[in-house]
Design a protein around this motif. Structure first.
Motif, PDB file in Angstrom:
ATOM      1  N   VAL A  97       6.140   9.905   5.983  1.00 20.41           N
ATOM      2  CA  VAL A  97       4.704   9.659   5.752  1.00 20.41           C
ATOM      3  C   VAL A  97       4.506   8.242   5.218  1.00 20.41           C
ATOM      4  O   VAL A  97       3.635   7.499   5.682  1.00 20.41           O
ATOM      5  CB  VAL A  97       4.115  10.706   4.769  1.00 20.41           C
ATOM      6  N   LEU A  98       5.339   7.842   4.262  1.00 25.83           N
ATOM      7  CA  LEU A  98       5.232   6.492   3.686  1.00 25.83           C
ATOM      8  C   LEU A  98       5.525   5.425   4.745  1.00 25.83           C
ATOM      9  O   LEU A  98       4.856   4.386   4.790  1.00 25.83           O
ATOM     10  CB  LEU A  98       6.192   6.351   2.497  1.00 25.83           C
ATOM     11  N   ALA A  99       6.492   5.717   5.622  1.00 19.12           N
ATOM     12  CA  ALA A  99       6.816   4.768   6.707  1.00 19.12           C
ATOM     13  C   ALA A  99       5.629   4.610   7.658  1.00 19.12           C
ATOM     14  O   ALA A  99       5.345   3.512   8.140  1.00 19.12           O
ATOM     15  CB  ALA A  99       8.053   5.240   7.459  1.00 19.12           C
ATOM     16  N   ALA A 100       4.915   5.721   7.922  1.00 23.56           N
ATOM     17  CA  ALA A 100       3.737   5.662   8.804  1.00 23.56           C
ATOM     18  C   ALA A 100       2.644   4.799   8.178  1.00 23.56           C
ATOM     19  O   ALA A 100       2.028   3.962   8.854  1.00 23.56           O
ATOM     20  CB  ALA A 100       3.213   7.071   9.073  1.00 23.56           C
ATOM     21  N   ILE A 101       2.422   4.972   6.857  1.00 23.85           N
ATOM     22  CA  ILE A 101       1.400   4.170   6.164  1.00 23.85           C
ATOM     23  C   ILE A 101       1.796   2.688   6.178  1.00 23.85           C
ATOM     24  O   ILE A 101       0.945   1.802   6.349  1.00 23.85           O
ATOM     25  CB  ILE A 101       1.187   4.698   4.723  1.00 23.85           C
ATOM     26  N   ALA A 102       3.086   2.425   6.033  1.00 21.37           N
ATOM     27  CA  ALA A 102       3.572   1.031   6.053  1.00 21.37           C
ATOM     28  C   ALA A 102       3.496   0.413   7.446  1.00 21.37           C
ATOM     29  O   ALA A 102       3.470  -0.805   7.586  1.00 21.37           O
ATOM     30  CB  ALA A 102       5.004   0.980   5.536  1.00 21.37           C
ATOM     31  N   LYS A 103       3.455   1.246   8.470  1.00 18.90           N
ATOM     32  CA  LYS A 103       3.493   0.741   9.859  1.00 18.90           C
ATOM     33  C   LYS A 103       2.106   0.574  10.494  1.00 18.90           C
ATOM     34  O   LYS A 103       1.869  -0.371  11.249  1.00 18.90           O
ATOM     35  CB  LYS A 103       4.331   1.708  10.712  1.00 18.90           C
ATOM     36  N   ILE A 104       1.188   1.499  10.219  1.00 17.25           N
ATOM     37  CA  ILE A 104      -0.088   1.526  10.961  1.00 17.25           C
ATOM     38  C   ILE A 104      -1.045   0.441  10.453  1.00 17.25           C
ATOM     39  O   ILE A 104      -1.345   0.381   9.256  1.00 17.25           O
ATOM     40  CB  ILE A 104      -0.749   2.909  10.843  1.00 17.25           C
ATOM     41  N   PRO A 105      -1.537  -0.420  11.353  1.00 18.07           N
ATOM     42  CA  PRO A 105      -2.455  -1.489  10.937  1.00 18.07           C
ATOM     43  C   PRO A 105      -3.842  -0.931  10.585  1.00 18.07           C
ATOM     44  O   PRO A 105      -4.721  -0.832  11.423  1.00 18.07           O
ATOM     45  CB  PRO A 105      -2.511  -2.421  12.151  1.00 18.07           C
ATOM     46  N   HIS A 150     -10.701  -4.994   2.560  1.00 15.59           N
ATOM     47  CA  HIS A 150     -10.675  -3.672   1.922  1.00 15.59           C
ATOM     48  C   HIS A 150      -9.607  -2.747   2.535  1.00 15.59           C
ATOM     49  O   HIS A 150      -9.340  -1.682   1.990  1.00 15.59           O
ATOM     50  CB  HIS A 150     -12.042  -2.982   2.060  1.00 15.59           C
ATOM     51  N   ALA A 151      -9.049  -3.164   3.655  1.00 14.80           N
ATOM     52  CA  ALA A 151      -8.191  -2.255   4.441  1.00 14.80           C
ATOM     53  C   ALA A 151      -6.951  -1.793   3.690  1.00 14.80           C
ATOM     54  O   ALA A 151      -6.498  -0.672   3.869  1.00 14.80           O
ATOM     55  CB  ALA A 151      -7.795  -2.904   5.766  1.00 14.80           C
ATOM     56  N   TYR A 152      -6.397  -2.660   2.852  1.00 14.79           N
ATOM     57  CA  TYR A 152      -5.129  -2.311   2.207  1.00 14.79           C
ATOM     58  C   TYR A 152      -5.287  -2.029   0.714  1.00 14.79           C
ATOM     59  O   TYR A 152      -4.346  -2.101  -0.054  1.00 14.79           O
ATOM     60  CB  TYR A 152      -4.065  -3.362   2.513  1.00 14.79           C
ATOM     61  N   GLN A 153      -6.526  -1.667   0.339  1.00 13.40           N
ATOM     62  CA  GLN A 153      -6.753  -1.127  -0.995  1.00 13.40           C
ATOM     63  C   GLN A 153      -6.690   0.398  -0.868  1.00 13.40           C
ATOM     64  O   GLN A 153      -7.061   0.949   0.162  1.00 13.40           O
ATOM     65  CB  GLN A 153      -8.117  -1.562  -1.519  1.00 13.40           C
ATOM     66  N   ASP A 154      -6.225   1.040  -1.910  1.00 14.67           N
ATOM     67  CA  ASP A 154      -6.096   2.496  -1.843  1.00 14.67           C
ATOM     68  C   ASP A 154      -7.430   3.151  -2.178  1.00 14.67           C
ATOM     69  O   ASP A 154      -7.616   3.727  -3.250  1.00 14.67           O
ATOM     70  CB  ASP A 154      -4.995   2.986  -2.790  1.00 14.67           C
ATOM     71  N   LYS A 155      -8.368   3.014  -1.219  1.00 15.84           N
ATOM     72  CA  LYS A 155      -9.663   3.656  -1.429  1.00 15.84           C
ATOM     73  C   LYS A 155     -10.295   3.999  -0.073  1.00 15.84           C
ATOM     74  O   LYS A 155      -9.952   3.394   0.945  1.00 15.84           O
ATOM     75  CB  LYS A 155     -10.590   2.763  -2.258  1.00 15.84           C
ATOM     76  N   ALA A 156     -11.207   4.965  -0.121  1.00  9.79           N
ATOM     77  CA  ALA A 156     -11.956   5.326   1.086  1.00  9.79           C
ATOM     78  C   ALA A 156     -12.958   4.211   1.378  1.00  9.79           C
ATOM     79  O   ALA A 156     -13.295   3.421   0.499  1.00  9.79           O
ATOM     80  CB  ALA A 156     -12.679   6.653   0.869  1.00  9.79           C
ATOM     81  N   LEU A 211       0.835  -1.205   0.000  1.00 11.86           N
ATOM     82  CA  LEU A 211       0.000   0.000   0.000  1.00 11.86           C
ATOM     83  C   LEU A 211       0.870   1.256   0.000  1.00 11.86           C
ATOM     84  O   LEU A 211       0.622   2.199  -0.763  1.00 11.86           O
ATOM     85  CB  LEU A 211      -0.930  -0.004   1.222  1.00 11.86           C
ATOM     86  N   ALA A 212       1.904   1.264   0.842  1.00 12.43           N
ATOM     87  CA  ALA A 212       2.820   2.416   0.889  1.00 12.43           C
ATOM     88  C   ALA A 212       3.478   2.632  -0.476  1.00 12.43           C
ATOM     89  O   ALA A 212       3.668   3.762  -0.924  1.00 12.43           O
ATOM     90  CB  ALA A 212       3.873   2.211   1.979  1.00 12.43           C
ATOM     91  N   LYS A 213       3.798   1.524  -1.149  1.00 10.12           N
ATOM     92  CA  LYS A 213       4.396   1.604  -2.492  1.00 10.12           C
ATOM     93  C   LYS A 213       3.426   2.244  -3.487  1.00 10.12           C
ATOM     94  O   LYS A 213       3.811   3.071  -4.313  1.00 10.12           O
ATOM     95  CB  LYS A 213       4.767   0.187  -2.953  1.00 10.12           C
ATOM     96  N   ILE A 214       2.157   1.837  -3.412  1.00  6.45           N
ATOM     97  CA  ILE A 214       1.124   2.400  -4.307  1.00  6.45           C
ATOM     98  C   ILE A 214       0.994   3.912  -4.072  1.00  6.45           C
ATOM     99  O   ILE A 214       0.935   4.701  -5.015  1.00  6.45           O
ATOM    100  CB  ILE A 214      -0.240   1.696  -4.068  1.00  6.45           C
ATOM    101  N   VAL A 215       0.964   4.299  -2.790  1.00  6.34           N
ATOM    102  CA  VAL A 215       0.842   5.720  -2.435  1.00  6.34           C
ATOM    103  C   VAL A 215       2.053   6.501  -2.961  1.00  6.34           C
ATOM    104  O   VAL A 215       1.921   7.613  -3.484  1.00  6.34           O
ATOM    105  CB  VAL A 215       0.675   5.879  -0.900  1.00  6.34           C
TER     106      VAL A 215
END
Length: 213
Positions: free
Chosen positions: A28-36, A48-54, A14-18
Motif C-alpha cells: 500500500v505504501l509503495a502504491a502511494i509512493a508511486k501514483i502521481p 496540495h497534491a502531496y499534503q496528507d489531506k482531502a 507522503l508515503a512516509k507520513i502515511v
C-alpha cells in the motif's frame, strides 16, 4: 502532465507520513509512493497534491486524504488477482491504488460528470479497472459478485445489505458508517449468514448518495 523528480520525492515523503500515522502494509505504501496524485487534481492546486489531506474535486466530491486511502486499502488485505468492488470512483485515486495492488477493480460512480471524466482519465494514465459503472452504489454490482472485498469511499448512513450479500465467504467490506463523523467499519463474511464486525475510529467522508428515482 509532467511527473518530475520533485513530485516523486514529495510522494516518497507522503508515503512516509502515511506510514508514521500507522499504515504498515508495504504494498500500500509503495502504491502511494508511486501514483502521481497531482495528476488527479486541477493543475492550479498541484501544491496540495502531496499534503496528507482531502481536497475538493468536481461535482462537490473530494479526493480522499492519502492516509484514509492507505488505511482503507490496508484493511482490505488485497491479494493480486482479487476482485474488488469500489463504491464511489470519485477522482480515481483509490481505484489506481487498488490497481497497483494487483486487484481486478470494479467501480461505481454516482455522479455522471465525474464518471465520464475519471473513466477517460484513468485510461490515459495507464490504469485499467475491469469495469467502471455509472450507477447506484447502494445496490453494488450483483452481476459481477461475489467479490473478495468491497470498499466504500463515502459516508454511508447505514450498511447496504446488497453489499454484504455480494461478498465471498471470507470477504471483507470496509465502509465508513454514520453521518458526521463516520466510524470506519470492517465486516468479514464468516459464513453464508454471519459476519464479524470491527470498528476503527472516526473518519470524515462526503455522503454516499442514494438514487431516489
Amino acid at each position: 502532465m509532467k511527473d518530475t523528480t520533485r513530485h516523486q520525492g514529495k510522494r516518497r515523503q507522503l508515503a512516509k507520513i502515511v506510514e508514521e500515522k500507522g499504515v504498515t502494509d508495504t504494498k500500500v505504501l509503495a502504491a502511494i509512493a508511486k501514483i502521481p496524485r497531482h495528476f488527479f487534481m486541477d493543475s492550479s492546486f498541484e501544491d496540495h497534491a502531496y499534503q496528507d489531506k482531502a481536497f475538493p474535486i468536481a461535482a462537490d466530491q473530494t479526493i480522499s486524504q492519502p492516509y484514509t486511502v492507505g488505511f482503507q486499502s490496508e484493511l482490505l488485505q488485497v491479494k493480486p488477482g482479487d476482485s474488488v468492488l469500489e463504491i464511489g470512483t470519485g477522482s480515481g485515486y483509490q481505484t489506481a491504488v487498488l490497481c497497483e495492488l494487483g486487484a481486478k477493480v470494479y467501480s461505481i460512480e454516482r455522479q455522471q460528470k465525474l464518471y465520464k471524466k475519471t473513466k477517460l482519465f484513468l485510461n490515459k494514465i495507464g490504469y485499467r479497472p475491469k469495469y467502471l459503472s455509472f450507477g447506484d452504489g447502494y445496490k453494488g454490482l450483483p452481476e459481477y459478485a461475489p467479490f473478495d472485498s468491497i470498499v466504500v469511499t463515502a459516508g454511508a448512513p447505514y450498511v447496504p445489505k446488497p453489499l454484504l450479500s455480494q461478498l465471498k465467504i471470507g470477504g471483507r467490506l470496509v465502509i465508513p458508517v454514520g453521518d458526521d463523523p463516520q466510524i470506519m467499519t470492517l465486516f468479514i463474511r464468516t459464513t453464508e449468514l454471519q459476519f464479524e464486525k470491527k470498528e476503527f475510529g472516526e473518519f470524515r467522508f462526503v455522503p454516499l448518495l442514494e438514487d431516489k428515482n
